[in-house]
Design a protein around this motif. Structure first.
Motif, PDB file in Angstrom:
ATOM      1  N   LEU A 220      23.498  36.385  24.328  1.00 52.06           N
ATOM      2  CA  LEU A 220      22.999  35.104  23.831  1.00 52.06           C
ATOM      3  C   LEU A 220      23.756  33.922  24.440  1.00 52.06           C
ATOM      4  O   LEU A 220      24.980  33.930  24.502  1.00 52.06           O
ATOM      5  N   LEU A 221      22.981  32.923  24.865  1.00 54.28           N
ATOM      6  CA  LEU A 221      23.548  31.665  25.331  1.00 54.28           C
ATOM      7  C   LEU A 221      22.685  30.547  24.761  1.00 54.28           C
ATOM      8  O   LEU A 221      21.480  30.508  25.000  1.00 54.28           O
ATOM      9  N   THR A 222      23.304  29.665  23.981  1.00 51.23           N
ATOM     10  CA  THR A 222      22.601  28.513  23.422  1.00 51.23           C
ATOM     11  C   THR A 222      23.337  27.257  23.844  1.00 51.23           C
ATOM     12  O   THR A 222      24.555  27.158  23.690  1.00 51.23           O
ATOM     13  N   THR A 223      22.570  26.310  24.409  1.00 51.55           N
ATOM     14  CA  THR A 223      23.145  25.049  24.827  1.00 51.55           C
ATOM     15  C   THR A 223      22.400  23.901  24.156  1.00 51.55           C
ATOM     16  O   THR A 223      21.192  23.970  23.941  1.00 51.55           O
ATOM     17  N   GLY A 224      23.139  22.859  23.827  1.00 42.47           N
ATOM     18  CA  GLY A 224      22.547  21.632  23.295  1.00 42.47           C
ATOM     19  C   GLY A 224      22.736  20.546  24.320  1.00 42.47           C
ATOM     20  O   GLY A 224      23.802  20.450  24.935  1.00 42.47           O
ATOM     21  N   GLY A 225      21.697  19.746  24.539  1.00 46.53           N
ATOM     22  CA  GLY A 225      21.781  18.739  25.576  1.00 46.53           C
ATOM     23  C   GLY A 225      21.356  17.362  25.119  1.00 46.53           C
ATOM     24  O   GLY A 225      20.624  17.207  24.138  1.00 46.53           O
TER      25      GLY A 225
ATOM     26  N   PRO B  64      17.793  11.629  28.918  1.00 49.45           N
ATOM     27  CA  PRO B  64      17.437  10.217  28.957  1.00 49.45           C
ATOM     28  C   PRO B  64      16.555   9.817  27.772  1.00 49.45           C
ATOM     29  O   PRO B  64      15.927  10.669  27.143  1.00 49.45           O
ATOM     30  N   MET B  65      16.532   8.544  27.472  1.00 46.55           N
ATOM     31  CA  MET B  65      15.695   7.964  26.420  1.00 46.55           C
ATOM     32  C   MET B  65      15.962   8.575  25.042  1.00 46.55           C
ATOM     33  O   MET B  65      15.070   8.687  24.215  1.00 46.55           O
ATOM     34  N   GLY B  66      17.202   9.004  24.812  1.00 46.52           N
ATOM     35  CA  GLY B  66      17.574   9.537  23.509  1.00 46.52           C
ATOM     36  C   GLY B  66      17.011  10.905  23.189  1.00 46.52           C
ATOM     37  O   GLY B  66      16.983  11.311  22.031  1.00 46.52           O
ATOM     38  N   VAL B  67      16.567  11.637  24.199  1.00 43.65           N
ATOM     39  CA  VAL B  67      16.009  12.971  23.974  1.00 43.65           C
ATOM     40  C   VAL B  67      17.150  13.969  23.790  1.00 43.65           C
ATOM     41  O   VAL B  67      18.097  14.001  24.573  1.00 43.65           O
ATOM     42  N   ALA B  68      17.031  14.772  22.741  1.00 44.55           N
ATOM     43  CA  ALA B  68      17.981  15.867  22.502  1.00 44.55           C
ATOM     44  C   ALA B  68      17.264  17.174  22.817  1.00 44.55           C
ATOM     45  O   ALA B  68      16.082  17.337  22.512  1.00 44.55           O
ATOM     46  N   LEU B  69      17.989  18.095  23.434  1.00 45.68           N
ATOM     47  CA  LEU B  69      17.408  19.366  23.837  1.00 45.68           C
ATOM     48  C   LEU B  69      18.259  20.511  23.319  1.00 45.68           C
ATOM     49  O   LEU B  69      19.484  20.371  23.203  1.00 45.68           O
ATOM     50  N   VAL B  70      17.625  21.629  23.060  1.00 45.23           N
ATOM     51  CA  VAL B  70      18.323  22.878  22.767  1.00 45.23           C
ATOM     52  C   VAL B  70      17.651  23.955  23.603  1.00 45.23           C
ATOM     53  O   VAL B  70      16.427  24.042  23.636  1.00 45.23           O
ATOM     54  N   MET B  71      18.448  24.742  24.311  1.00 45.90           N
ATOM     55  CA  MET B  71      17.919  25.878  25.065  1.00 45.90           C
ATOM     56  C   MET B  71      18.656  27.127  24.594  1.00 45.90           C
ATOM     57  O   MET B  71      19.890  27.129  24.505  1.00 45.90           O
ATOM     58  N   ARG B  72      17.875  28.163  24.313  1.00 49.00           N
ATOM     59  CA  ARG B  72      18.447  29.421  23.807  1.00 49.00           C
ATOM     60  C   ARG B  72      17.918  30.567  24.664  1.00 49.00           C
ATOM     61  O   ARG B  72      16.710  30.758  24.769  1.00 49.00           O
TER      62      ARG B  72
END
Length: 145
Positions: free
Chosen positions: A76-81, A84-92
């Motif tokens: 498992l690898l989970t990243t939070g990012g 631009p433009m205040g976008v938050a991302l999560v990739m799992r």
């Protein structure tokens, strides 16, 4: 919020898939949204590591600062990012070996939040889902003999 996911069975052991998935020097060979790491990716893959990535989604370039939130080596690898433009991302990225250990089910899940996401809605979801599916096809091609 936009949530996306894709899953594929790759005919290779989980260790081989994990090694390719976490080899940041070859990220561009399989990750359909990746265009580069300004600093070469994380110096060490560990919880709390921070790194920057240049990406392209829906034809638009984006710079994202990622933090490794969860790490279970080989599984498992989970990243939070923050993009631009205040976008938050999560990739799992999760890996599940077959009972005989000869194949691996790889699942990628993504989540996008922020005001810009609500404006792009369905187009972002469609584009990101297609990118995940393409990434899994390319990853399979790199690790399957």
């Amino acid at each position: 919020m936009a949530e996306v996911s894709a899953e594929a069975r790759i005919e290779a052991p989980a260790g081989k898939v994990w090694a390719q998935l976490t080899d940041f020097s070859s990220h561009g060979e399989w990750n359909a949204t990746h265009t580069g790491f300004p600093e070469g990716g994380p110096a060490t893959l560990e919880k709390g590591a921070v790194y920057e990535e240049n990406m392209k989604l829906m034809g638009f370039p984006a710079e994202v600062t990622w933090t490794v939130d969860e790490l279970e080596r080989g599984r498992l690898l989970t990243t939070g990012g923050k993009g631009p433009m205040g976008v938050a991302l999560v990739m799992r990225y999760s890996l599940a070996p077959s009972p005989d250990g000869e194949a691996t089910t790889v699942r990628i899940e993504g989540e996008f939040t922020g005001a810009a996401v609500s404006m792009m809605g369905g187009k972002l979801k469609d584009s990101a889902t297609a990118a995940l599916q393409e990434s899994l096809r390319k990853l399979d091609g790199l690790v399957t003999p």
